[in-house]
Write a protein that holds these residues in place. Structure first.
Motif, short mmCIF file in Angstrom:
data_model
loop_
_atom_site.label_atom_id
_atom_site.label_comp_id
_atom_site.label_asym_id
_atom_site.label_seq_id
_atom_site.Cartn_x
_atom_site.Cartn_y
_atom_site.Cartn_z
N SER A 157 119.26 68.03 2.24
CA SER A 157 119.22 68.23 0.90
C SER A 157 118.77 66.95 0.15
O SER A 157 119.14 65.79 0.82
CB SER A 157 120.71 68.31 0.24
N ALA A 158 117.99 67.13 -0.73
CA ALA A 158 117.22 65.90 -1.36
C ALA A 158 117.37 65.96 -2.81
O ALA A 158 117.13 66.90 -3.32
CB ALA A 158 116.01 65.58 -0.62
N ASP A 159 117.45 64.87 -3.59
CA ASP A 159 117.47 64.87 -4.97
C ASP A 159 116.11 64.10 -5.29
O ASP A 159 115.69 63.30 -5.02
CB ASP A 159 118.47 63.95 -5.47
N VAL A 160 115.40 64.90 -6.11
CA VAL A 160 114.10 64.59 -6.36
C VAL A 160 113.67 64.56 -7.94
O VAL A 160 114.31 65.29 -8.56
CB VAL A 160 112.82 65.89 -5.67
N ARG A 161 113.01 63.72 -8.32
CA ARG A 161 112.66 63.30 -9.65
C ARG A 161 111.32 63.12 -9.88
O ARG A 161 110.52 62.47 -9.37
CB ARG A 161 113.37 62.24 -10.44
N TYR A 162 110.77 64.14 -10.81
CA TYR A 162 109.31 63.92 -10.99
C TYR A 162 109.04 63.40 -12.59
O TYR A 162 109.88 63.19 -13.24
CB TYR A 162 108.62 65.60 -11.26
N LEU A 208 111.93 61.17 7.65
CA LEU A 208 112.12 62.51 6.96
C LEU A 208 111.98 62.28 5.51
O LEU A 208 111.23 63.05 4.68
CB LEU A 208 113.54 63.13 6.96
N SER A 209 112.46 61.16 4.87
CA SER A 209 112.16 60.58 3.34
C SER A 209 111.01 60.53 3.25
O SER A 209 110.20 60.85 2.00
CB SER A 209 113.06 59.55 2.92
N LEU A 216 106.26 66.43 -1.44
CA LEU A 216 106.44 66.68 -2.79
C LEU A 216 105.51 66.29 -3.94
O LEU A 216 105.53 66.58 -4.95
CB LEU A 216 107.68 66.29 -3.18
N ALA A 217 104.64 65.44 -3.41
CA ALA A 217 103.53 64.74 -4.26
C ALA A 217 102.53 65.84 -4.97
O ALA A 217 101.97 66.62 -4.03
CB ALA A 217 102.60 63.74 -3.63
N LEU A 218 102.61 65.87 -6.10
CA LEU A 218 101.75 67.04 -7.00
C LEU A 218 100.42 66.19 -7.55
O LEU A 218 100.44 65.09 -7.92
CB LEU A 218 102.56 67.85 -7.97
N PRO A 219 99.32 67.02 -8.20
CA PRO A 219 98.26 66.43 -8.55
C PRO A 219 98.98 65.90 -9.97
O PRO A 219 99.46 66.48 -10.78
CB PRO A 219 97.46 67.45 -8.90
N ASN A 220 98.74 64.50 -10.06
CA ASN A 220 98.92 63.90 -11.46
C ASN A 220 100.33 63.80 -11.74
O ASN A 220 100.86 63.91 -12.85
CB ASN A 220 98.16 64.30 -12.76
N ASN A 221 101.26 64.02 -10.67
CA ASN A 221 102.74 64.01 -11.01
C ASN A 221 103.47 63.59 -9.65
O ASN A 221 103.65 64.15 -8.72
CB ASN A 221 103.27 65.48 -11.30
N THR A 222 103.68 62.22 -9.88
CA THR A 222 104.45 61.56 -8.47
C THR A 222 106.12 61.94 -8.57
O THR A 222 106.77 62.07 -9.63
CB THR A 222 104.42 60.08 -8.81
N ALA A 223 106.59 62.12 -7.38
CA ALA A 223 108.07 62.52 -7.00
C ALA A 223 108.55 61.34 -6.22
O ALA A 223 107.99 60.62 -5.48
CB ALA A 223 107.98 63.70 -6.06
N ASN A 224 109.77 61.09 -6.90
CA ASN A 224 110.50 59.98 -6.29
C ASN A 224 111.95 60.56 -5.66
O ASN A 224 112.75 61.32 -6.48
CB ASN A 224 110.93 59.15 -7.37
#
Length: 430
Positions: A157-162, A208-209, A216-224
């Motif tokens: 499980s991972a907590d992701v913020r865009y 894994l991280s 999880l990286a999307l075009p013009n939208n970085t994931a942390n």
């Protein structure tokens, strides 16, 4: 008699029916003579005197000490119907039409002119259908097994913020393109924060991280990624066992509550109906391979509460009718109770289904399987409250004696005897 006829004062004080005085014959005086003695029962009216049906029924009641039989009731009803037909033929035709309509609809007009739907008339076919569904569900669970989710099998499980709002479908597709299949994505309050759950991966958290950040990286939208947790299979097994124990504990608590609140026969029917709802819902998930996770378990627990509430409403009306209505069989009492609660059941299930369907089509992936489980369980719960929860107590011999409180005397008189020793001494001396 001659003196009475020639007395003018008597003739003036005894007017005839038309208001004239003094010149009437003996027949007219006899017809207008009033009763000097009261009636036997101290009551009565001109309607009772002029109505032969009422007079005959009152004589029969007086002769039998006020206790009527079923034959007297039928005879009185027949006579009343004849009198009603003679007075108002349209009213009698309306009653006949109502009776014909009730029979055409499959009901009988029995209590307070209310049509009773014979639900228990088909209880045997419904019992066979319920038995078939329960056995089929158990076989499906044993053969196919449950498609357990990550909550029970373990995983990552991972907590992701865009930086910008995203859709769940886009995140799942991005993970699948990078080799992370069977991912579960849920929102955490906003559309920028998400919880990503994956099947078991490698134990190297750092690698894994980095792989997840790239996937999880999307075009013009970085994931942390703020937090990555690896859940072992042992923890998943503990959650699975705890879930099964929670279901069993819920059924046992329901059994105790209904037994204390109503009656043991009703409590057994309620618990069997709840078990039917839960096992049928789980069996459908096992048969079609739907994912079974904690959200589905929460739906089943919510379903148990809803089904019990519906069953309690029916049981309360059954208890009330057993105490209130007399002269009908227990089967007719249950049919009457189900008929009276039918409107409430339809309104309740309709409103709940509207909410469930809204969550099913508009709630997203996080509420999809929760809504599916609720939809299946609501249909099974409405059916079980009508037939399983009501027919099982009837088969166990439910009757009016189970609800009537037997009043015990506050005290019982005891016969006390006194043995006087002196009395025995006097008898011996004599």
């Amino acid at each position: 008699m001659a003196i009475d006829k020639n007395n003018p004062l008597e003739q003036q004080n005894t007017p005839d029916r038309n208001g004239s005085g003094g010149t009437n014959s003996d027949a007219a005086n006899a017809s207008t003579r009033r009763r000097k003695k009261p009636r036997r029962d101290g009551k009565g009216s001109n309607t009772q005197t002029n109505n032969p049906t009422t007079t005959a029924s009152s004589k029969n009641k007086t002769r039998r000490g006020g206790k009527g039989s079923e034959q007297d009731s039928q005879a009185l009803a027949t006579q009343t119907r004849r009198v009603t037909t003679a007075i108002d033929p349209d009213l009698a035709l309306g009653d006949a039409a109502d009776d014909a309509a009730a029979q055409a609809e499959g009901g009988i007009k029995a209590v307070s002119n209310q049509r009773i739907i014979p639900f228990m008339k088909i209880e045997k076919p419904m019992a066979l259908l319920s038995l078939f569904m329960v056995i089929g569900s158990i076989i499906a669970i044993a053969v196919n097994g449950l498609n357990l989710g990550l909550d029970f099998t373990g995983g990552v499980s991972a907590d992701v913020r865009y930086e910008q709002p995203v859709e769940q479908v886009e995140v799942v597709q991005a993970l699948a393109d990078n080799g992370f299949d069977d991912a579960v994505v849920q929102y955490l309050g906003t559309r920028e924060e998400l919880l990503v759950r994956l099947p078991p991966q490698s134990d190297n958290v750092d690698g894994l991280s980095a792989s997840l950040t790239q996937a999880l990286a999307l075009p013009n939208n970085t994931a942390n990624i703020s937090n990555v947790n690896i859940i072992g299979s042992q923890v998943g097994n503990e959650v699975y066992l705890s879930s099964v124990m929670s279901l069993v504990l819920a059924l046992v608590c329901m059994l105790g509550y209904v037994a204390l609140r109503f009656q043991f026969k009703l409590s057994l029917g309620a618990v069997l109906s709840l078990f039917h709802d839960a096992i049928v819902t789980i069996g459908v998930f096992a048969l079609f391979g739907f994912p079974f996770d904690l959200t589905v378990l929460a739906a089943i627990l919510a379903l148990i509460g809803y089904s019990l509430n519906d069953t309690i409403v029916v049981y309360d009306r059954i208890r009330e009718n057993f105490r209130r209505v007399r002269g009908i069989t227990p089967r007719q009492t249950i049919d009457l109770s189900l008929t009276e609660t039918l409107r409430r059941t339809i309104m309740t299930i309709s409103t709940v289904l509207l909410v469930v369907l809204a969550m099913l089509f508009l709630g997203g992936d996080g509420l999809y399987w929760f809504s599916v489980a609720l939809f299946i369980g609501l249909l099974a719960g409405t059916y079980s409250s009508t037939y399983i929860a009501s027919s099982i107590p009837l088969r166990m011999g439910l009757s009016r004696d189970d609800f009537v409180v037997k009043v015990k005397p506050e005290f019982e008189e005891e016969i006390v005897t006194f043995n006087d020793p002196k009395m025995f001494e006097q008898d011996n001396i004599k």
